[in-house]
Design an enzyme around this catalytic site. Structure first.
Site, PDB file in Angstrom:
ATOM      1  N   GLU A  38      38.462  26.369  34.174  1.00 55.90           N
ATOM      2  CA  GLU A  38      39.335  27.536  33.936  1.00 55.90           C
ATOM      3  C   GLU A  38      39.614  28.126  35.301  1.00 55.90           C
ATOM      4  O   GLU A  38      38.777  28.849  35.850  1.00 55.90           O
ATOM      5  CB  GLU A  38      38.616  28.570  33.062  1.00 55.90           C
ATOM      6  N   CYS A  94      42.712  36.481  36.069  1.00 51.17           N
ATOM      7  CA  CYS A  94      43.335  35.182  36.377  1.00 51.17           C
ATOM      8  C   CYS A  94      44.752  35.142  35.826  1.00 51.17           C
ATOM      9  O   CYS A  94      45.590  34.409  36.325  1.00 51.17           O
ATOM     10  CB  CYS A  94      42.495  34.063  35.808  1.00 51.17           C
TER      11      CYS A  94
HETATM   12  P1  NAD Z   1      35.013  31.051  43.148  1.00 53.86           P
HETATM   13  O1  NAD Z   1      35.603  29.742  42.813  1.00 53.86           O
HETATM   14  O2  NAD Z   1      34.896  31.429  44.566  1.00 53.86           O
HETATM   15  O3  NAD Z   1      33.522  31.176  42.561  1.00 53.86           O
HETATM   16  C1  NAD Z   1      33.250  31.006  41.198  1.00 53.86           C
HETATM   17  C2  NAD Z   1      31.802  30.587  41.029  1.00 53.86           C
HETATM   18  O4  NAD Z   1      31.596  29.296  41.590  1.00 53.86           O
HETATM   19  C3  NAD Z   1      30.796  31.514  41.712  1.00 53.86           C
HETATM   20  O5  NAD Z   1      29.722  31.699  40.830  1.00 53.86           O
HETATM   21  C4  NAD Z   1      30.376  30.710  42.939  1.00 53.86           C
HETATM   22  O6  NAD Z   1      29.091  31.010  43.396  1.00 53.86           O
HETATM   23  C5  NAD Z   1      30.433  29.293  42.404  1.00 53.86           C
HETATM   24  N1  NAD Z   1      30.603  28.246  43.420  1.00 53.86           N
HETATM   25  C6  NAD Z   1      31.280  28.319  44.588  1.00 53.86           C
HETATM   26  N2  NAD Z   1      31.269  27.115  45.207  1.00 53.86           N
HETATM   27  C7  NAD Z   1      30.570  26.272  44.410  1.00 53.86           C
HETATM   28  C8  NAD Z   1      30.228  24.898  44.493  1.00 53.86           C
HETATM   29  N3  NAD Z   1      30.606  24.149  45.528  1.00 53.86           N
HETATM   30  N4  NAD Z   1      29.514  24.342  43.490  1.00 53.86           N
HETATM   31  C9  NAD Z   1      29.133  25.082  42.418  1.00 53.86           C
HETATM   32  N5  NAD Z   1      29.431  26.395  42.281  1.00 53.86           N
HETATM   33  C10 NAD Z   1      30.152  26.982  43.261  1.00 53.86           C
HETATM   34  O7  NAD Z   1      35.841  32.090  42.282  1.00 53.86           O
HETATM   35  P2  NAD Z   1      35.802  33.673  42.402  1.00 53.86           P
HETATM   36  O8  NAD Z   1      36.401  33.978  43.713  1.00 53.86           O
HETATM   37  O9  NAD Z   1      34.452  34.160  42.061  1.00 53.86           O
HETATM   38  O10 NAD Z   1      36.776  34.128  41.220  1.00 53.86           O
HETATM   39  C11 NAD Z   1      38.139  34.290  41.363  1.00 53.86           C
HETATM   40  C12 NAD Z   1      38.895  33.097  40.837  1.00 53.86           C
HETATM   41  O11 NAD Z   1      38.556  32.838  39.479  1.00 53.86           O
HETATM   42  C13 NAD Z   1      40.396  33.318  40.842  1.00 53.86           C
HETATM   43  O12 NAD Z   1      41.039  32.180  41.339  1.00 53.86           O
HETATM   44  C14 NAD Z   1      40.721  33.530  39.369  1.00 53.86           C
HETATM   45  O13 NAD Z   1      42.044  33.243  39.042  1.00 53.86           O
HETATM   46  C15 NAD Z   1      39.746  32.613  38.725  1.00 53.86           C
HETATM   47  N6  NAD Z   1      39.539  32.964  37.298  1.00 53.86           N
HETATM   48  C16 NAD Z   1      40.011  32.119  36.328  1.00 53.86           C
HETATM   49  C17 NAD Z   1      39.867  32.457  34.992  1.00 53.86           C
HETATM   50  C18 NAD Z   1      40.375  31.550  33.896  1.00 53.86           C
HETATM   51  O14 NAD Z   1      39.944  31.720  32.765  1.00 53.86           O
HETATM   52  N7  NAD Z   1      41.281  30.623  34.162  1.00 53.86           N
HETATM   53  C19 NAD Z   1      39.225  33.644  34.635  1.00 53.86           C
HETATM   54  C20 NAD Z   1      38.748  34.470  35.634  1.00 53.86           C
HETATM   55  C21 NAD Z   1      38.914  34.120  36.977  1.00 53.86           C
END
Ligand code: NAD
Length: 523
Positions: free
Chosen positions: A238, A272
């Protein structure tokens, strides 16, 4: 190589005052291993619970959330910097709504699902058994720290899985989930929380969960899929979006302007599916923009921690400090290429509160119209024709959501079908997400997999296919030995069964003969 027993300290700050709230110690790899051992140990117990019993446990969570909503909102507000109202509607209310809907839905979805059996398999029965996958790893972002951690975890549990969930290190809400689970009387170890950043995320994947449900950015989604591919772990992704909202000239200006405002600025634009770009038909461009700017300037923006405690504050802060830099860079790039700021455009001094911003004179050469900004920024462009606006809306690597505003519902329906996204609202923005019966997810670089709706449960299931023959006396046509007479009869069946006007008597006659031949021509 031995397991990493050390932990990392991550500061968690208040997004409005920037005061440090606490330091998060990331969990060690040894701890992560123990968590997975416990999850695998408890999973058969969860599987042995009836769907009714699992639902009852999830209802206890709902009761706890309802009874403790104010304390939970306090923590959400403190770590995300979002307004109290936003925390109430998009987290507390939504969690309760999803649970209430799945209370009824899950029972039907977890039953054996009968499917038709074709005539060539006469006398047999076919069905699908939705079974648990095992241990689900849920990795979540910062924008909805309670909703994003609780909802997928509960749906995975309802399907009979154990869950390990890792909240974002930006908004870990340390101890909150554990409190909810323990104090509500939930099954011990059925949902466990692990804290840390991206390194912790990779260590969790190395424990080989049976599925990963990831919500977050496209960049991280790519890394997770790559990592999961080493072990062939299935993933739901997502990811981010650049949602377009399209306004046609026949709308009620007041209602639409108010709807757009909320769609762009709720949770300070960190949904998002926030409105990230707005296309307005030329005939109402000036009128609508004027109204949007007027309303934007009236929004009550939190500038102190105390403001966030009030229920009449509209917009809070940007949660992550690095996101403020992305927003500023996008605005800077747009201005250098000719954009004009009509209001907002900067941060409140000494905080991560970014003033709600409206921009015009924008185009698709600018980052603000093509990359995810994820902040309270609304760039607006005009259009002349339906074809033109569909082309503009689809000119994006993302495909998460979008909205169309028009009194002409036929036209809105046409445009909704033409937009390459996973979700659409008509005459509202993100209203589709308020209905848990609707599946949610993206296309293109916004990811894949769906959750909520029927797939909200089935995405966490092994949809096991079963076909039953009740030991009928029939000798199957495709069994050995292969003979010329069987081959000819099968050809007769194919010619009679798959022609446009089926010849049933020939099919049935040939099928009976096949059985006779099967008994006669044998090894
Ligand atoms: P992010 O991708 O930076 O981090 C998300 C999670 O992934 C965090 O818990 C982080 O610690 C973890 N993570 C980071 N690198 C990793 C790796 N290499 N392996 C495993 N885990 C890892 O996202 P964010 O900045 O926290 O959130 C914002 C983003 O989320 C935006 O792009 C937003 O659009 C998206 N989002 C999407 C939805 C949806 O349902 N489509 C909903 C909410 C947010």
């Amino acid at each position: 190589m031995g397991l990493n027993t050390t932990s990392q300290s991550i500061p968690v700050n208040h997004p409005v005052s920037l005061r440090q709230l606490y330091t998060l110690e990331s969990d060690s790899e040894t701890h992560i291993q123990t968590v997975f051992e416990r999850a695998r140990a408890v999973q058969p117990t969860i599987e042995s619970l009836s769907p009714e019993e699992r639902i009852e446990y999830v209802m206890k969570i709902k009761d706890y959330v309802i009874a403790n909503r104010e304390v939970l909102i306090d923590r959400i507000v403190e770590e995300t910097g979002k307004s109290r109202f936003d925390a109430f509607t998009s987290e507390i209310f939504e969690i309760c709504d999803v649970i209430e809907i799945y209370k009824k839905k899950a029972l039907a979805l977890l039953k054996d699902q009968p499917v038709p059996t074709p005539l060539v398999l006469m006398g047999k029965k076919s069905f699908i058994i939705p079974q648990p996958l095992g241990v689900i790893l849920v990795i979540t972002p910062w924008n909805y720290p309670l909703y994003q951690t609780l909802v997928p975890s509960m749906l995975a549990f309802l399907a009979g899985n154990a869950v390990v969930v890792k909240p974002s290190e930006q908004t870990p809400m340390k101890g909150v989930l554990e409190d909810i689970l323990e104090k509500s009387g939930f099954v011990k170890d059925a949902i466990q929380v692990v804290y840390g950043g991206k390194e912790t995320g990779t260590q969790l994947i190395d424990q080989r969960p049976d599925k990963i449900h990831f919500t977050g950015s496209c960049a991280t989604g790519r890394k997770i899929m790559e990592h999961a591919s080493r072990y062939l772990i299935p993933v739901d992704l997502e990811l981010g979006g650049k949602d377009a909202s399209i306004v046609f000239g026949d709308v009620d200006i007041e209602r639409t302007a108010n709807g757009i405002l909320w769609g762009a600025f709720t949770t300070a634009g960190q949904s998002c599916t926030s409105i990230e770009r707005l296309y307005v038909e030329q005939s109402i461009f000036d009128t609508l923009i004027k109204e949007i700017v007027r309303l934007t300037q009236q929004l009550k923006v939190a500038t102190t921690e105390e403001d966030l405690g009030k229920t009449n504050v509209d917009v809070g802060a940007v949660t992550a400090p690095f996101q403020v830099k992305v927003i500023e860079a996008h605005i800077q790039d747009a201005i250098e290429k000719g954009a004009k700021i009509l209001c907002g455009g900067k941060c409140v001094e000494g905080s991560q509160v970014f003033m709600p911003t409206v921009l015009v004179n924008v185009n698709h050469s600018m980052k603000i119209m093509t990359e995810e900004t994820f902040g309270p920024v609304l760039p607006i462009m005009s259009f002349q024709t339906e074809e033109e606006v569909i082309r503009l809306a689809n000119d994006s690597p993302y495909g998460l959501g979008g909205s169309i505003w028009s009194r002409d519902l036929k036209r809105a329906d046409r445009v909704a079908r033409a937009m390459k996204t996973g979700n659409i609202s008509i005459n509202g923005h993100m209203i589709n997400e308020a209905n848990p019966h609707l599946p949610f997810g993206g296309v293109k670089e916004s990811g894949f997999g769906r959750y909520k709706g029927d797939l909200g449960i089935w995405t966490f299931c092994n949809m096991k296919s079963v076909l039953v023959d009740k030991q009928s006396p029939m000798i199957e046509a495709h069994w050995y030995p292969f003979t010329l007479s069987k081959y000819k009869l099968l050809n007769t069946i194919l010619d009679s069964l798959f022609v446009r006007s089926k010849k049933w008597p020939q099919v049935i006659k040939a099928a009976m003969q096949l059985d006779k031949i099967g008994r006669k021509e044998k090894y």
